[in-house]
Design a protein around this motif. Structure first.
Motif, mmCIF file in Angstrom:
data_model
loop_
_atom_site.group_PDB
_atom_site.id
_atom_site.type_symbol
_atom_site.label_atom_id
_atom_site.label_comp_id
_atom_site.label_asym_id
_atom_site.label_seq_id
_atom_site.Cartn_x
_atom_site.Cartn_y
_atom_site.Cartn_z
ATOM 1 N N HIS A 297 0.813 -1.216 0.000
ATOM 2 C CA HIS A 297 0.000 0.000 0.000
ATOM 3 C C HIS A 297 0.849 1.269 0.000
ATOM 4 C CE1 HIS A 297 0.733 -0.548 4.349
ATOM 5 N NE2 HIS A 297 0.582 0.759 4.439
ATOM 6 N N GLU A 298 2.177 1.122 0.146
ATOM 7 C CA GLU A 298 3.046 2.293 0.089
ATOM 8 C C GLU A 298 3.650 2.515 -1.297
ATOM 9 O OE1 GLU A 298 4.573 2.586 4.725
ATOM 10 O OE2 GLU A 298 5.890 1.647 3.240
ATOM 11 N N VAL A 299 3.251 1.710 -2.278
ATOM 12 C CA VAL A 299 3.778 1.823 -3.635
ATOM 13 C C VAL A 299 2.726 2.433 -4.551
ATOM 14 C CG1 VAL A 299 4.368 0.462 -5.688
ATOM 15 C CG2 VAL A 299 5.548 0.061 -3.531
ATOM 16 N N VAL B 298 14.863 6.697 4.226
ATOM 17 C CA VAL B 298 14.380 7.828 3.441
ATOM 18 C C VAL B 298 12.867 7.912 3.596
ATOM 19 C CG1 VAL B 298 16.298 7.745 1.825
ATOM 20 C CG2 VAL B 298 14.227 6.421 1.341
ATOM 21 N N ASP B 299 12.282 9.009 3.136
ATOM 22 C CA ASP B 299 10.842 9.211 3.283
ATOM 23 C C ASP B 299 10.070 8.898 2.007
ATOM 24 O OD1 ASP B 299 10.894 10.301 6.019
ATOM 25 O OD2 ASP B 299 12.042 11.908 5.079
ATOM 26 N N LEU B 300 10.672 9.218 0.868
ATOM 27 C CA LEU B 300 10.055 8.967 -0.437
ATOM 28 C C LEU B 300 11.167 8.536 -1.393
ATOM 29 C CD1 LEU B 300 8.228 12.246 0.009
ATOM 30 C CD2 LEU B 300 6.862 10.272 -0.675
ATOM 31 N N ALA C 129 3.704 5.464 4.622
ATOM 32 C CA ALA C 129 2.242 5.500 4.557
ATOM 33 C C ALA C 129 1.676 6.783 5.144
ATOM 34 C CB ALA C 129 1.666 4.280 5.278
ATOM 35 N N GLU C 130 2.203 7.219 6.281
ATOM 36 C CA GLU C 130 1.646 8.411 6.926
ATOM 37 C C GLU C 130 1.889 9.663 6.092
ATOM 38 O OE1 GLU C 130 5.792 7.793 8.743
ATOM 39 O OE2 GLU C 130 4.105 6.563 8.053
ATOM 40 N N LEU C 131 2.983 9.670 5.332
ATOM 41 C CA LEU C 131 3.251 10.813 4.472
ATOM 42 C C LEU C 131 2.352 10.790 3.241
ATOM 43 C CD1 LEU C 131 7.155 10.980 4.616
ATOM 44 C CD2 LEU C 131 5.513 12.506 5.740
ATOM 45 N N LEU C 132 2.185 9.631 2.640
ATOM 46 C CA LEU C 132 1.300 9.530 1.478
ATOM 47 C C LEU C 132 -0.133 9.889 1.858
ATOM 48 C CD1 LEU C 132 2.589 6.270 -0.245
ATOM 49 C CD2 LEU C 132 3.081 8.638 -0.896
ATOM 50 N N ASP C 133 -0.550 9.483 3.061
ATOM 51 C CA ASP C 133 -1.899 9.832 3.517
ATOM 52 C C ASP C 133 -2.069 11.347 3.614
ATOM 53 O OD1 ASP C 133 -2.835 7.238 3.713
ATOM 54 O OD2 ASP C 133 -2.259 7.023 5.821
ATOM 55 N N ALA C 134 -1.017 12.030 4.087
ATOM 56 C CA ALA C 134 -1.099 13.479 4.287
ATOM 57 C C ALA C 134 -0.814 14.262 3.022
ATOM 58 C CB ALA C 134 -0.115 13.900 5.372
ATOM 59 N N MET C 135 -0.171 13.647 2.059
ATOM 60 C CA MET C 135 0.307 14.363 0.875
ATOM 61 C C MET C 135 -0.852 14.718 -0.042
ATOM 62 S SD MET C 135 3.665 13.307 -1.303
ATOM 63 C CE MET C 135 2.994 12.125 -2.447
ATOM 64 N N PRO C 136 -0.931 15.965 -0.505
ATOM 65 C CA PRO C 136 -1.988 16.355 -1.429
ATOM 66 C C PRO C 136 -1.855 15.629 -2.763
ATOM 67 C CG PRO C 136 -0.937 18.284 -0.469
ATOM 68 C CD PRO C 136 -0.092 17.106 -0.113
ATOM 69 N N VAL C 137 -2.977 15.487 -3.451
ATOM 70 C CA VAL C 137 -2.968 14.808 -4.745
ATOM 71 C C VAL C 137 -2.347 15.713 -5.802
ATOM 72 C CG1 VAL C 137 -4.953 13.388 -4.181
ATOM 73 C CG2 VAL C 137 -5.300 15.613 -5.293
#
Length: 452
Positions: free
Chosen positions: A102-104, A248-250, A271-279
């Motif tokens: 789910h992080e890819v 690393v983060d991304l 995952a927590e960064l992708l959740d917060a990251m704008p589209v």
């Protein structure tokens, strides 16, 4: 203690035997063809794009022949099958970097992956793209904030950050490169400060071959609260990667450099960064609800995969990852290291060739770039490339999408040879023999030829 692959901590395995390399070459149909005047193809340009094994071609073909459908968009059997294969591919590809599926996020290429992240920062600053909550503050950037890159970046990991700073008023700074092709970290404490929002850098330079100390740089960036974005295009196909160990983060890489299809890239993120990251891209498939007044977005990773996914390409990339994993990245690294050292040794016997980057293969990936010069005169890389092409050798010539780096090196262009698991020591010698024709062809004053 076994030697380790630079920048990863992973041990080298045993290089492939000649018989194993012959078998590997048999998996790549294009390597059987001839080129100029019936000469065998010597393909030394895998850093630009790798060749594809039968298993990858077959995986794509099978999808189109048996499962072709718009994945995640239908209730019929073909769509169910295609969706299952697409998500299974995500699981396999995530395993390459030691991450959960789910992080890819699948993208068009690494360039799109890096642009996605850069636009997320500016979208967050504008209050758009679904940026909410305290976590989204990590992506808000504006005047007074800084973005740090390095002088050895590919344009794909430089221009998006330049544009981000232009859009937001943030300031771009960079880590310089030393004369021997390493990052000059003597001033890193001045460059990496509490104003730094993101530090984006390459794992392996696509020109110098330099393998950067990722974990050290990540630790120093995190100490000041910066996010770390890693360009892994030149490392993922060659070195074992574990995102937890690198911290690393991304991270971004391309499929087409990894024995996979064109048109598919990967963005991994916590995952927590992708959740917060704008589209970034919006439209079909990435939404949760849509009204005329506004929309909400699907969970990660779907919220970053607008439109009909490149399912065949993702499935082909999964086949490439499985193939590479079965070869063993530790053995791939050892094989490519042997080829790299052989080329460095051969070029060292030719004083009219100047290699850029670290002197030894221990500090390099599978990349060797050089210039041809003597007596104050030089031969342009395009001319060198033409001589090599006439001999059936495919290399990359030019600035390799790294113009600022070439300016720092004081050269307009370089000739670059890059290796993969299917290359041989015989091909290294073919390259050296062809290079020996360059000085006489262009009247370069080199004196006597040095025997190889």
């Amino acid at each position: 203690m076994s030697p380790t692959a630079a920048g990863t901590g992973a041990p080298y395995g045993e290089p492939f035997t000649d018989e194993e390399v012959t078998a590997i070459r048999g998996d790549f149909p294009i390597l059987t063809r001839t080129v100029r005047d019936g000469r065998p193809l010597v393909y030394l340009d895998s850093g630009a794009t790798s060749q594809k094994p039968w298993v990858v071609l077959a995986a794509e073909q099978e999808f189109y022949e048996r499962h072709n459908s718009a994945v995640h968009r239908g209730a019929h059997q073909l769509s169910e099958e295609g969706t299952g294969l697409y998500e299974a591919a995500r699981e396999i590809i995530a395993g390459l970097v030691g991450a959960p599926a789910h992080e890819v996020v699948f993208t068009k290429n690494a360039t799109e992956s890096l642009n996605l992240v850069a636009y997320a920062f500016s979208n967050a600053g504008a209050g758009g793209g679904g940026a909410t909550g305290a976590a989204a503050d990590r992506f808000r950037i504006g005047p007074g904030d800084e973005v740090l890159v390095t002088q050895m970046e590919h344009h794909a990991n430089l221009v998006p950050w330049q544009e981000l700073c232009r859009r937001t008023g943030a300031t771009l700074r960079w880590v310089p490169v030393t004369a021997d092709g390493l990052l000059d970290l003597t001033t890193l404490d001045e460059l990496l400060t509490e104003r730094t929002k993101v530090f984006a850098f390459t794992h392996v330079s696509n020109v110098l071959g330099t393998v950067n100390p990722v974990r050290e740089l990540a630790d120093r960036a995190h100490a000041v609260g910066a996010l770390v974005v890693l360009d892994a295009c030149q490392s993922a196909p060659h070195l074992a990667i574990d995102v937890a160990e690198l911290d690393v983060d991304l991270l971004a890489f391309s499929g087409h450099k990894l024995f996979g299809p064109l048109g598919i890239g990967v963005l991994w993120g916590r995952a927590e960064l992708l959740d917060a990251m704008p589209v970034f891209l919006t439209g079909g498939s990435m939404i949760e609800t849509v009204t005329m007044e506004g929309s909400t977005y699907a969970p990660v990773p779907q919220k970053f995969e607008a439109g009909v996914p490149a399912a065949a390409q993702a499935i082909g990339l999964a086949a490439a990852v499985q193939y590479l994993t079965e070869l063993g990245l530790d053995r791939v690294a050892a094989h490519e290291r042997r080829l790299t050292q052989a080329l460095l040794d051969g070029l060292a016997q030719r004083p009219w060739v100047r290699v850029v980057g670290p002197a030894g293969a221990e500090e390099r990936g599978a990349t060797v770039a050089f210039v041809v010069e003597a007596g104050g005169e030089s031969v342009h890389a395009h001319d060198v490339g033409q001589v090599l092409d006439d001999a059936g050798i495919a290399v990359r010539v030019g600035h390799h999408c790294a113009w600022p780096l070439h300016r720092a090196l004081g050269v307009t262009a370089t000739t670059r040879a890059t290796f993969a698991a299917y290359n041989t020591l015989d091909e290294v010698q073919v390259l050296l023999d062809a290079l020996d024709r360059v000085p006489a062809t262009f009247g370069l004053p080199v004196g006597e030829k040095v025997a190889s």
